[in-house]
Design an enzyme around this catalytic site. Structure first.
Site, PDB file in Angstrom:
ATOM      1  N   CYS A   3      30.369  31.692  44.751  1.00 53.26           N
ATOM      2  CA  CYS A   3      30.879  30.500  45.429  1.00 53.26           C
ATOM      3  C   CYS A   3      32.360  30.323  45.148  1.00 53.26           C
ATOM      4  O   CYS A   3      32.744  29.770  44.116  1.00 53.26           O
ATOM      5  CB  CYS A   3      30.090  29.275  44.978  1.00 53.26           C
ATOM      6  SG  CYS A   3      30.703  27.769  45.732  1.00 53.26           S
ATOM      7  N   CYS A  42      33.536  26.754  44.749  1.00 60.86           N
ATOM      8  CA  CYS A  42      33.173  26.095  43.485  1.00 60.86           C
ATOM      9  C   CYS A  42      34.086  26.575  42.365  1.00 60.86           C
ATOM     10  O   CYS A  42      34.499  25.802  41.517  1.00 60.86           O
ATOM     11  CB  CYS A  42      31.748  26.431  43.051  1.00 60.86           C
ATOM     12  SG  CYS A  42      30.524  26.414  44.332  1.00 60.86           S
ATOM     13  N   ASP A  43      34.344  27.878  42.340  1.00 58.89           N
ATOM     14  CA  ASP A  43      34.963  28.484  41.154  1.00 58.89           C
ATOM     15  C   ASP A  43      36.384  28.992  41.368  1.00 58.89           C
ATOM     16  O   ASP A  43      37.038  29.406  40.409  1.00 58.89           O
ATOM     17  CB  ASP A  43      34.081  29.654  40.664  1.00 58.89           C
ATOM     18  CG  ASP A  43      32.687  29.165  40.299  1.00 58.89           C
ATOM     19  OD1 ASP A  43      32.582  28.027  39.820  1.00 58.89           O
ATOM     20  OD2 ASP A  43      31.718  29.897  40.519  1.00 58.89           O
TER      21      ASP A  43
END
Ligand code: NDP
Length: 307
Positions: free
Chosen positions: A134, A137-138
């Site tokens: 992701c 997300c990261d």
């Protein structure tokens, strides 16, 4: 407590839309959101192709709004995961988090799909230590660093362009000599200077030390094997449907997607309906998931009226 008229499993566009329609049809829906409330859209950034938002909308905002709309209309949205189901007879038995048992007159399965990994031991070893599925997300953790994205579909292109805005350099590791992504996405990648595509390449191993990922070993189709120094390694190679919980009962195809009857959301079990990515190997869009959630609620309503 009486039986739940309409139990919806899954808190993504399909689940929330089903809840909105079921609530307005006085079916007092109960929604279990699972481990990722809001579903896959909460792991993306701007959604530009969901109608009604001229300038796009953040995935998280879209999902928060859908959820709030469902709650305002009377849906009982609960945090929790379904750990087992017994669909042998109605009312269906559903166990929440290994404890509480619920009885449901109708069930709408809207559990979505989950990111796939390559299956390399080194990939597992560095999950959370530089390996991620992701980017949104990261990606933040890799500002001004060098990363790679595996895959050549829309997700890979979207994640690569997102990461290119944060990182010094982004490699795309593509196993063929073409991208599967839409033309618009391909153009975006080709027009981004700090993305380099490694064509015809497969990942052999994720390299790392005690602090995490340091690189990747890649094999090109011509047999050449080479290493690239990296700080982060992102997977964007597709998804698999979250149907394991139900596949003992409902018919699934060879990839695990739940099979529904024609244009309806009806599964092979009367009173059990499926909506969203868990039953859609083709379109997999927020808008198509939402539309199928609508269909599932209408199908459940009709089913209850005929009982
Ligand atoms: P796709 O299945 O479309 O693409 C997967 C990609 O990963 C392909 O390039 C595939 O290669 C590659 N791949 C698969 N397995 C491996 C492997 N083991 N090793 C290396 N590469 C691998 O998945 P996406 O998640 O990209 O997209 C899913 C759906 O969602 C699509 O319909 C897409 O259009 C849609 N989508 C739409 C977006 C939008 O409109 N904004 C954004 C994101 C997704 P190969 O091509 O060789 O099979």
């Amino acid at each position: 407590m009486g039986n739940i008229k309409c139990l919806i499993i899954g808190g993504g566009p399909a689940g929330y839309t089903a809840a909105i329609y079921a609530a307005r049809a006085d079916m007092a829906p109960v929604v279990y959101e699972g481990v990722q409330p809001g579903g896959q859209l909460t792991t993306t950034t701007d959604i530009e192709n969901y109608p009604g938002f001229e300038n796009g909308i953040l995935g998280q905002t879209l999902m928060d709004t859908m959820r709030a709309q469902a709650v305002r209309l009377g849906a009982d949205v609960r945090i929790g995961s379904i750990s087992s189901v017994d669909l042998s007879e109605r009312p269906f038995k559903v166990v929440v988090d290994g404890g509480e048992q619920l009885l449901a007159e109708t069930l709408i399965i809207a559990t979505g799909a989950t990111a796939k990994y390559l299956g390399l031991p080194s990939e597992t070893k560095f999950k959370g230590l530089g390996v991620s599925a992701c980017a949104t997300c990261d990606g933040f953790f890799y500002r001004k660093k060098v990363v790679a994205v595996v895959g050549g579909g829309d997700t890979a292109c979207e994640e690569a362009t997102y990461l290119a805005g944060l990182c010094k350099k982004v490699y795309m590791i593509v196993r063929r000599d073409v991208l599967r992504a839409s033309e618009a996405m391909q153009e975006r990648v080709k027009n981004t200077e700090n993305i380099e595509i490694l064509w015809n390449c497969n990942t052999q191993e994720v390299l790392g030390d005690e602090y995490g990922v340091t690189g990747v070993r890649v094999e090109r189709k011509d047999g050449e094997v080479f290493d690239i120094a990296l700080d982060g390694f992102f997977l964007a190679i597709g998804h698999h449907p979250n149907s394991e919980l139900f596949s003992q009962w409902v018919n699934v195809d060879k990839e695990g997607y739940i099979i529904t009857d024609g244009k309806t959301s009806q599964t092979n079990i009367e009173g059990v309906f499926a909506a969203g990515d868990v039953q859609d190997p083709i379109y997999r869009q927020a808008i198509t998931a939402a539309a199928s959630g609508c269909r599932a609620a209408l199908d459940a309503e009709k089913f209850l009226k005929m009982k």
